[in-house]
Design a protein around this motif. Structure first.
Motif, short mmCIF file in Angstrom:
data_model
loop_
_atom_site.label_atom_id
_atom_site.label_comp_id
_atom_site.label_asym_id
_atom_site.label_seq_id
_atom_site.Cartn_x
_atom_site.Cartn_y
_atom_site.Cartn_z
N GLU A 1 0.83 -1.20 0.00
CA GLU A 1 0.00 0.00 0.00
C GLU A 1 0.86 1.25 0.00
N ALA A 2 1.93 1.24 0.76
CA ALA A 2 2.82 2.40 0.80
C ALA A 2 3.48 2.63 -0.55
N ARG A 3 3.87 1.55 -1.21
CA ARG A 3 4.53 1.71 -2.53
C ARG A 3 3.55 2.21 -3.58
N ILE A 4 2.28 1.80 -3.48
CA ILE A 4 1.27 2.29 -4.41
C ILE A 4 1.15 3.80 -4.30
N SER A 5 1.12 4.30 -3.08
CA SER A 5 1.04 5.75 -2.87
C SER A 5 2.25 6.45 -3.48
N GLU A 6 3.43 5.87 -3.30
CA GLU A 6 4.65 6.46 -3.87
C GLU A 6 4.60 6.44 -5.40
N LEU A 7 4.11 5.34 -5.97
CA LEU A 7 4.03 5.23 -7.43
C LEU A 7 3.10 6.29 -8.01
N ILE B 1 5.90 1.97 -15.63
CA ILE B 1 4.91 0.93 -15.86
C ILE B 1 5.45 -0.46 -15.56
N THR B 2 6.73 -0.68 -15.82
CA THR B 2 7.31 -2.00 -15.52
C THR B 2 7.23 -2.30 -14.03
N GLU B 3 7.51 -1.29 -13.20
CA GLU B 3 7.43 -1.49 -11.76
C GLU B 3 5.98 -1.69 -11.32
N ALA B 4 5.07 -0.91 -11.88
CA ALA B 4 3.66 -1.05 -11.52
C ALA B 4 3.15 -2.45 -11.89
N GLU B 5 3.55 -2.94 -13.06
CA GLU B 5 3.13 -4.28 -13.48
C GLU B 5 3.73 -5.35 -12.56
N ALA B 6 4.97 -5.13 -12.11
CA ALA B 6 5.59 -6.10 -11.21
C ALA B 6 4.83 -6.16 -9.88
N HIS B 7 4.44 -5.02 -9.36
CA HIS B 7 3.67 -5.01 -8.11
C HIS B 7 2.30 -5.63 -8.31
N LEU B 8 1.68 -5.38 -9.46
CA LEU B 8 0.38 -6.00 -9.75
C LEU B 8 0.53 -7.52 -9.82
N SER B 9 1.60 -7.98 -10.43
CA SER B 9 1.84 -9.41 -10.50
C SER B 9 2.01 -10.01 -9.11
N LEU B 10 2.70 -9.28 -8.22
CA LEU B 10 2.88 -9.75 -6.85
C LEU B 10 1.54 -9.87 -6.14
N VAL B 11 0.70 -8.84 -6.25
CA VAL B 11 -0.61 -8.88 -5.60
C VAL B 11 -1.45 -10.02 -6.17
N HIS B 12 -1.38 -10.20 -7.49
CA HIS B 12 -2.12 -11.31 -8.10
C HIS B 12 -1.67 -12.66 -7.54
N GLN B 13 -0.38 -12.83 -7.38
CA GLN B 13 0.14 -14.09 -6.83
C GLN B 13 -0.35 -14.29 -5.39
N LEU B 14 -0.36 -13.23 -4.62
CA LEU B 14 -0.85 -13.35 -3.24
C LEU B 14 -2.33 -13.73 -3.22
N LEU B 15 -3.12 -13.12 -4.08
CA LEU B 15 -4.54 -13.44 -4.13
C LEU B 15 -4.79 -14.86 -4.61
N ALA B 16 -3.98 -15.31 -5.54
CA ALA B 16 -4.21 -16.62 -6.17
C ALA B 16 -3.68 -17.78 -5.33
N ALA C 1 -7.60 8.20 -0.26
CA ALA C 1 -6.21 8.68 -0.36
C ALA C 1 -5.84 9.03 -1.79
N TRP C 2 -6.42 8.30 -2.78
CA TRP C 2 -6.06 8.54 -4.17
C TRP C 2 -6.61 9.86 -4.71
N ALA C 3 -7.48 10.53 -3.96
CA ALA C 3 -8.09 11.78 -4.43
C ALA C 3 -7.27 13.01 -4.05
N TYR C 4 -6.01 12.82 -3.66
CA TYR C 4 -5.18 13.92 -3.21
C TYR C 4 -5.03 15.01 -4.27
#
Length: 453
Positions: free
Chosen positions: A161-167, A180-195, A332-335
């Motif tokens: 969550e903290a890294r999303i805010s920084e991104l 975008i490469t870093e954002a995709e890597a974090h998305l892949s990590l979250v997907h793996q955790l969910l799956a 938080a995203w509405a800053y």
């Protein structure tokens, strides 16, 4: 909404999906006519005309439906050309459940970053169906808990969550091309955790919300790079994940960013539909800041559609909502939803509606108030301010402001922002003998991308 050549006609999708050239499709239509004892003279040129907006007559449409094996009842229930088979996108047909959301994330991540289509792939009837599915999905699915696998730690969820805010802040400052490469890597990590991991219901809701935030960012970054099909697939995945999280305001944020893509490529009515859907969904649950964002985005769509009266009404609503102030429960995203942003969007609307002088006033006011962290936004709106100068015949002001935009673009990787400056330089083609114009165009040619001299 009628398809345009810039977005590629649905008939192009149908042909490509079936492996057909224009000539092959023409041949098959004539063959279908021969079998039905109908005389048609379809040629490759005829197919090309259809793909550029001309509609075939009713008899020929029936033959085209035969070629593509489209049920006659389905054809009659949907206007041309939206009954044609669309691109093969499995994520459009996944169930609106937690399991379906994980599968959609997998579909999109596995598709890779190759974007062979430079156009919108979901619009018209298909978009309407998607919005209907979103509205009627059961929000209680949001808190499903995974079974088995390694337990997700609370610190891991916090760290993501903290890294999303920084991104999000980094994207404002540097553009999405390098992120975008870093954002995709974090998305892949979250997907793996969910799956594959085990987590509590509360963690599951947070992880789905994080997947939505990251997919939305990936979509925005892909859009910024002109990869529209990829962007839309990410936006669709973000919408699924946000719905699964149970956070309807997060869904509204996804809609708002996806709407920008739609009105930017010539689909303002679809963009307006998306925003209206979000406004209905958040009613009674929203905050003034979120309402201001949605009204401002709606105004941009309406300006693109040429509906000045409705646009001004939406802008006034945005100002009124923002005047109500921030709340403790603002997302938080509405800053970034502040008065300078509303002023910038107002200027853009006025520019689209043929009022460059008034647009320049708004751009100037907003630019003076924007902070240093919004480099991409400032560059984008400086280029629009330069366009406002140019449309008033002020070549010196246009070039001077355009140079300021280029100074900022030197530190960004934002092809969309580059396009605005490039288009302005191309528009000045007939003023090449003016020294300040020549200097500006030469710098654009060096710093951005080639244009017709």
């Amino acid at each position: 909404m009628s398809p345009t050549p810039d977005n590629d006609h649905p008939l192009v999708h149908a042909r490509r999906r079936g492996g057909l050239s224009q000539q092959m499709l023409a041949d098959r239509i004539r063959e279908a006519g021969h079998r039905a004892r109908i005389n048609v003279a379809t040629t490759k040129k005829t197919v090309s005309c259809w793909e550029h907006g001309r509609a075939p007559d009713g008899v020929t449409q029936r033959l085209i439906a035969v070629v593509f094996d489209v049920d006659e009842e389905a054809r009659q229930a949907t206007p041309w050309p939206y009954w044609l088979p669309g691109p093969d996108l499995p994520e459009l047909y996944r169930p609106w459940t937690a399991v379906g959301t994980v599968a959609v994330l997998d579909d999109v991540l596995r598709s890779g970053r190759m974007d062979r289509r430079k156009f919108i792939i979901v619009s018209g009837v298909t978009l309407t169906a998607l919005l209907h599915d979103w509205l009627t999905a059961n929000p209680d699915i949001a808190h499903a808990t995974a079974r088995g696998g390694r337990r997700v730690s609370a610190s891991m969820v916090d760290r993501i969550e903290a890294r999303i805010s920084e991104l999000q802040r980094d994207d404002d400052a540097y553009g999405g091309g390098d992120l975008i490469t870093e954002a995709e890597a974090h998305l892949s990590l979250v997907h793996q955790l969910l799956a594959h991991s085990s987590y509590t219901s509360a963690q599951g809701a947070r992880l789905h919300a994080q997947a939505a935030d990251l997919a939305r960012m990936c979509g925005w970054m892909a859009f910024d790079a002109g990869r529209h099909a990829t962007a839309q697939r990410y936006f669709n995945a973000a919408l699924r994940a946000a719905r699964t999280s149970g956070d309807v305001l997060l869904c509204a944020n996804v809609f708002a960013f996806a709407a920008v893509q739609h009105y930017s490529v010539g689909n303002p009515h679809d963009a307006d539909t998306m925003i209206r859907t979000a406004q209905v969904a958040v009613r009674g649950q929203s905050t003034p800041v979120v309402d201001a964002m949605l009204s401002a985005r709606q105004a941009r769509a309406l300006a693109k559609a040429g509906d000045a009266r409705a646009c001004y009404r939406a802008l006034n609503q945005a100002v009124d909502h923002l005047a109500a102030g921030h709340r403790d429960n603002d997302p938080a995203w509405a800053y970034w939803v502040e008065q300078p942003e509303i002023d910038m969007l107002t200027g853009s609307c006025l520019l689209d509606l043929g009022r460059p002088r008034d647009a320049q006033v708004k751009f100037t006011e907003a630019h003076a108030s924007y902070g240093d962290g919004y480099t991409r936004t400032r560059a984008l709106y400086l280029s629009r301010m330069a366009t406002a100068h140019y449309q008033q015949g002020d070549l010196d002001g246009a070039c001077q402001t355009g140079m300021q935009a280029l100074d900022l673009l030197d530190t960004l990787n934002s092809p969309r922002s580059n396009d605005h400056v490039r288009d302005l330089a191309a528009a000045m083609n007939h003023h090449g003998a003016v020294s300040v114009v020549r200097e500006f165009r030469d710098r654009v040619a060096e710093a951005v991308s080639p244009f017709q001299r």
